[in-house]
Design an enzyme around this catalytic site. Sequence first.
Site, mmCIF file in Angstrom:
data_model
loop_
_atom_site.group_PDB
_atom_site.id
_atom_site.type_symbol
_atom_site.label_atom_id
_atom_site.label_comp_id
_atom_site.label_asym_id
_atom_site.label_seq_id
_atom_site.Cartn_x
_atom_site.Cartn_y
_atom_site.Cartn_z
ATOM 1 N N ASP A 267 2.519 36.610 21.904
ATOM 2 C CA ASP A 267 1.173 37.086 21.632
ATOM 3 C C ASP A 267 0.300 35.850 21.408
ATOM 4 O O ASP A 267 0.816 34.745 21.170
ATOM 5 C CB ASP A 267 1.194 37.980 20.385
ATOM 6 C CG ASP A 267 -0.191 38.369 19.933
ATOM 7 O OD1 ASP A 267 -0.921 38.981 20.734
ATOM 8 O OD2 ASP A 267 -0.543 38.052 18.783
ATOM 9 N N ASP B 76 -3.483 35.634 19.620
ATOM 10 C CA ASP B 76 -4.227 35.551 18.363
ATOM 11 C C ASP B 76 -3.344 35.951 17.180
ATOM 12 O O ASP B 76 -2.773 37.040 17.155
ATOM 13 C CB ASP B 76 -5.461 36.455 18.426
ATOM 14 C CG ASP B 76 -6.403 36.036 19.544
ATOM 15 O OD1 ASP B 76 -7.072 35.011 19.388
ATOM 16 O OD2 ASP B 76 -6.445 36.723 20.584
#
Length: 213
Positions: free
Chosen positions: A11, A13
């Site tokens: 991922d 952020d």
Amino acid sequence: MELIADALLFDLDGTLVDSLPAVIRSWTAWAAERGISEARFASIQTHGRTSRSIVADLVPADEVDAADARIQELELADLTGVTALPGAAELLARLDPARWAVVTSGVRRLAAARLAAAGLPAPRVLVSADDVRHGKPDPEPYLAGAAGLGVAPRRCVVVEDAPAGLTAARAAGMATVAVAGTHRPEELKADLVLPNLAHLSVTGTSRLVLGAA
């Protein structure tokens, strides 16, 4: 606990980059423009979801396109303070570029901009909200990441910070590592939960062995 993988799917952020201050500023400005109260905004789950799905919870259906375009504009304009999270740069520098990908709920332009602002390398495979029909917690984004790398889903490990992303990874049949930055450790259901990537040990080249450092 050790996990074995042929590839890592990250991922963005909250996992590789800290963009939270910029995100808060952008969404606060957007909500103010739309006349959406802080209480109303706080009542919905936002982290780990696409901007479009968040916007759709807050504005009439015929205004979603324009409202989503506006939040993307605000986020792209604010990269101040976007930095690499602890251990991210060092880990990516050690990995074979063919062995990792970024899978984000953000749009492609924003993901590329935040990676650059944080001084992190552009991945060979980047799956964004522009590339899938269904975002996290649907497994489609992580399945697309595995396909892009040419690795079977069961041979991938997902590194996430949000419950929605971990749900997507499990649904895709992938093992999971959670970093506890945006959520408390007890909120994260994963095979391995760590404070950040500085605490993740990855050894090997074609066969990656993951554990707590």
